[in-house]
Enzyme design. Sequence first.
Site, PDB file in Angstrom:
ATOM      1  N   LYS A 196       4.900   7.840  21.858  1.00 58.38           N
ATOM      2  CA  LYS A 196       4.489   9.208  22.156  1.00 58.38           C
ATOM      3  C   LYS A 196       5.685  10.007  22.431  1.00 58.38           C
ATOM      4  O   LYS A 196       6.054  11.326  21.989  1.00 58.38           O
ATOM      5  CB  LYS A 196       3.570   9.244  23.229  1.00 58.38           C
ATOM      6  CG  LYS A 196       2.315   9.031  23.021  1.00 58.38           C
ATOM      7  CD  LYS A 196       1.381   9.320  24.231  1.00 58.38           C
ATOM      8  CE  LYS A 196      -0.198   9.233  23.779  1.00 58.38           C
ATOM      9  NZ  LYS A 196      -1.133   9.618  24.855  1.00 58.38           N
TER      10      LYS A 196
ATOM     11  N   ASP B 109      -3.513  15.830  24.586  1.00 53.80           N
ATOM     12  CA  ASP B 109      -4.267  15.490  25.684  1.00 53.80           C
ATOM     13  C   ASP B 109      -4.348  16.569  26.693  1.00 53.80           C
ATOM     14  O   ASP B 109      -5.103  16.452  27.704  1.00 53.80           O
ATOM     15  CB  ASP B 109      -3.087  14.221  26.062  1.00 53.80           C
ATOM     16  CG  ASP B 109      -3.057  12.965  25.556  1.00 53.80           C
ATOM     17  OD1 ASP B 109      -4.454  12.588  24.825  1.00 53.80           O
ATOM     18  OD2 ASP B 109      -2.018  12.015  25.358  1.00 53.80           O
TER      19      ASP B 109
HETATM   20  P1  NAP Z   1       0.977   5.050  32.293  1.00 57.63           P
HETATM   21  O1  NAP Z   1       2.090   5.846  31.839  1.00 57.63           O
HETATM   22  O2  NAP Z   1       1.303   3.312  32.410  1.00 57.63           O
HETATM   23  O3  NAP Z   1       0.937   5.491  33.748  1.00 57.63           O
HETATM   24  C1  NAP Z   1       0.286   4.485  34.759  1.00 57.63           C
HETATM   25  C2  NAP Z   1       0.281   5.419  36.375  1.00 57.63           C
HETATM   26  O4  NAP Z   1      -0.806   4.774  36.992  1.00 57.63           O
HETATM   27  C3  NAP Z   1       1.783   5.093  36.815  1.00 57.63           C
HETATM   28  O5  NAP Z   1       1.985   6.376  37.497  1.00 57.63           O
HETATM   29  C4  NAP Z   1       1.515   4.131  37.801  1.00 57.63           C
HETATM   30  O6  NAP Z   1       2.059   4.072  38.746  1.00 57.63           O
HETATM   31  C5  NAP Z   1       0.090   3.916  37.812  1.00 57.63           C
HETATM   32  N1  NAP Z   1      -0.613   2.770  38.287  1.00 57.63           N
HETATM   33  C6  NAP Z   1      -0.668   1.651  37.726  1.00 57.63           C
HETATM   34  N2  NAP Z   1      -1.196   0.617  38.009  1.00 57.63           N
HETATM   35  C7  NAP Z   1      -1.671   1.149  39.313  1.00 57.63           C
HETATM   36  C8  NAP Z   1      -2.510   0.429  40.343  1.00 57.63           C
HETATM   37  N3  NAP Z   1      -2.746  -0.734  40.249  1.00 57.63           N
HETATM   38  N4  NAP Z   1      -2.648   1.203  41.461  1.00 57.63           N
HETATM   39  C9  NAP Z   1      -1.967   2.250  41.642  1.00 57.63           C
HETATM   40  N5  NAP Z   1      -1.530   2.998  40.632  1.00 57.63           N
HETATM   41  C10 NAP Z   1      -1.158   2.430  39.531  1.00 57.63           C
HETATM   42  O7  NAP Z   1      -0.308   4.862  31.678  1.00 57.63           O
HETATM   43  P2  NAP Z   1      -1.004   6.198  31.110  1.00 57.63           P
HETATM   44  O8  NAP Z   1      -0.681   6.311  29.789  1.00 57.63           O
HETATM   45  O9  NAP Z   1      -0.666   7.491  31.885  1.00 57.63           O
HETATM   46  O10 NAP Z   1      -2.440   5.895  31.078  1.00 57.63           O
HETATM   47  C11 NAP Z   1      -3.502   5.979  32.443  1.00 57.63           C
HETATM   48  C12 NAP Z   1      -4.805   5.585  32.111  1.00 57.63           C
HETATM   49  O11 NAP Z   1      -5.234   6.903  31.611  1.00 57.63           O
HETATM   50  C13 NAP Z   1      -4.975   4.577  31.422  1.00 57.63           C
HETATM   51  O12 NAP Z   1      -6.029   3.586  32.194  1.00 57.63           O
HETATM   52  C14 NAP Z   1      -5.944   5.209  30.213  1.00 57.63           C
HETATM   53  O13 NAP Z   1      -7.012   4.628  29.987  1.00 57.63           O
HETATM   54  C15 NAP Z   1      -6.141   6.733  30.592  1.00 57.63           C
HETATM   55  N6  NAP Z   1      -5.985   7.630  29.494  1.00 57.63           N
HETATM   56  C16 NAP Z   1      -7.124   8.220  28.890  1.00 57.63           C
HETATM   57  C17 NAP Z   1      -7.096   9.010  27.994  1.00 57.63           C
HETATM   58  C18 NAP Z   1      -8.431   9.427  27.614  1.00 57.63           C
HETATM   59  O14 NAP Z   1      -8.374  10.175  26.220  1.00 57.63           O
HETATM   60  N7  NAP Z   1      -9.468   9.595  28.226  1.00 57.63           N
HETATM   61  C19 NAP Z   1      -5.868   9.287  27.610  1.00 57.63           C
HETATM   62  C20 NAP Z   1      -4.660   8.671  27.972  1.00 57.63           C
HETATM   63  C21 NAP Z   1      -4.947   7.802  29.182  1.00 57.63           C
HETATM   64  P3  NAP Z   1       3.817   3.686  38.905  1.00 57.63           P
HETATM   65  O15 NAP Z   1       4.330   4.845  38.292  1.00 57.63           O
HETATM   66  O16 NAP Z   1       4.044   3.239  40.257  1.00 57.63           O
HETATM   67  O17 NAP Z   1       3.888   2.565  37.830  1.00 57.63           O
END
Ligand code: NAP
Length: 547
Positions: A343, A380
Amino acid sequence: MPDSGLNSPRSAPAPVIPRLRVGKLCVAIQAGSVEELLARAEAALADSKFLELRLDSLPHPAEALPKVREFLARHRDAMVIATCRRQPFGGNFEGTLTAELETLMKAAQAGCQIVDLEVESAEEAAPRQWEKLRAALHAEGAALLVSFHDFSRTGDLEQAAQRIEAFRPDFIKVVSTACSLADNLAVLRLIKDRSRSAEVVGIAMGEEGLVSRVLGLRAGAAFTFASFSNSAGTGSGTKTGSAIKTEAGVKAGNGIQTAPGQVTVRTLRDLYRVEQLDQATRIFGVAGNPIAHSLSPLMQNTAFRRESVNAVLIPLKTSALDDLLTLVRELPLAGVAVTMPLKQEVLSHLANADPLTTRIGACNTLRTGADGKLYGFNTDVAGVIRPLEKRLKLKGARIAVLGAGGAARAAVFGLVEQGAEVFIVNRTHENAVKLATESKAQALTREQFAQGRFDVLINSTPCGMAGSKQPLPIKENELNAGLVFDLVYNPLETPLLKLAKERGIATVTGLEMFVQQGARQFEIWTGKPAPEAEMLRVVELALRKRR
Ligand code: NAP
């Protein structure tokens, strides 16, 4: 193999091809016993009358042929390829070349209309063996398919085709292994070139090769292979003999594959509509790694069908942007849904992107313009904004976002632009501060967050996702909002949403975001309003089935 003289394959009379009866989708069947093989064949006939019987998956292929004869007598409308590939060439047959040829001849006598001989065996066969095989096939009116398989890469396919052509078979089958998306281009080119003068089948195995399976017929392939849909529950075990290199029978999804990356006949027909694709069909992809479980193909292909858009969306497994861009340029692709990890990287390859996408620094949607250039969007943002604006006025709303990753960035930038007061809380506080500084939001420590009160709480961490070790992103007593939006959509009801419901707090599921971002992609690609209700229905159903 000598190439002249009366008995040479080049001069031998070609058998009559039962052309009209050759279907487009051949279901490959293998099993550990003849009973199971034929039970599966029987079940597969509901999906396609065109089958490949992998005799080499049986312990004693030749002994199975009387039962194959009975089967074919019962099913006179069935078209069957008999294959008895030897072990050194990717099959499971441990016998000699002579035994293989005998089995194939008996298979033709049993009523199999096509026999598949691997090119290595074709080259090894002596003139008298050829003469016998040709005569037997001719007597039965059976066709000869000569096949080439490369189980490790996609090399010189032209050379492979020439090796096969030396035997003047009725069908040329070239199967390689895709190590990149671009390998599909080589296979499709071969099909396109050869299909003008020959009946050709081309496939790139492996997950990266799915494009060749979906677009092979469109390129001119005589037919393509599909795996058996095991929905009828015929038999439990498949002989996954270690001797069948990568062609071992593998249970995958609801099918049983005889080759890596093979998909079921129903998936090819119903999801990708491979029999309907034509030169006017616009090709889209959803790219990233991993990609196998993406629901975008189901959602977008359903929408295309519903709105009578001549288009198809194919999963594109890759972590390499160059590879994706080669496919975009050369296939060409009309648009791509971009997922992790591409992305951010894709931004520098765009001719233009809307200002918000540039500020967010992530693009999840590509559209190829009429000028051949790439235009980028971030849907998004709409995925987060649209479900919320249906429920409250965003201007001035106090919104807490948990997480500071990719999804959080889209939420935060989008909400700030709408005039919301946005607060970011993240495991790594520095990441929250960085995002807040870039987006004009505010970073909160965990303690500050616990004392606050918000109109909306958005979870954009993976906590609560199926398989995640941490079910809740916050403590139970920190649930301090009037509305809870969990971006996680698998499971549909996350532990956070369940808790919110128990407290009488309104909720929004991640599914709504997924459908909304997909609906905007559909609109960008087609210029038509998206059939959102239908998109939601099919994705929700699929998620419920996955549980
Ligand atoms: P990402 O870029 O990896 O970011 C994950 C974030 O969550 C980071 O800020 C991370 O914190 C934090 N995190 C990870 N594990 C954690 C834990 N165990 N406890 C607390 N905080 C934690 O992921 P992303 O792409 O943003 O996606 C995040 C979620 O959104 C995914 O689960 C995905 O399913 C969902 N999502 C849904 C859609 C939809 O269409 N519904 C679209 C996109 C994403 P740190 O900064 O400390 O690493």
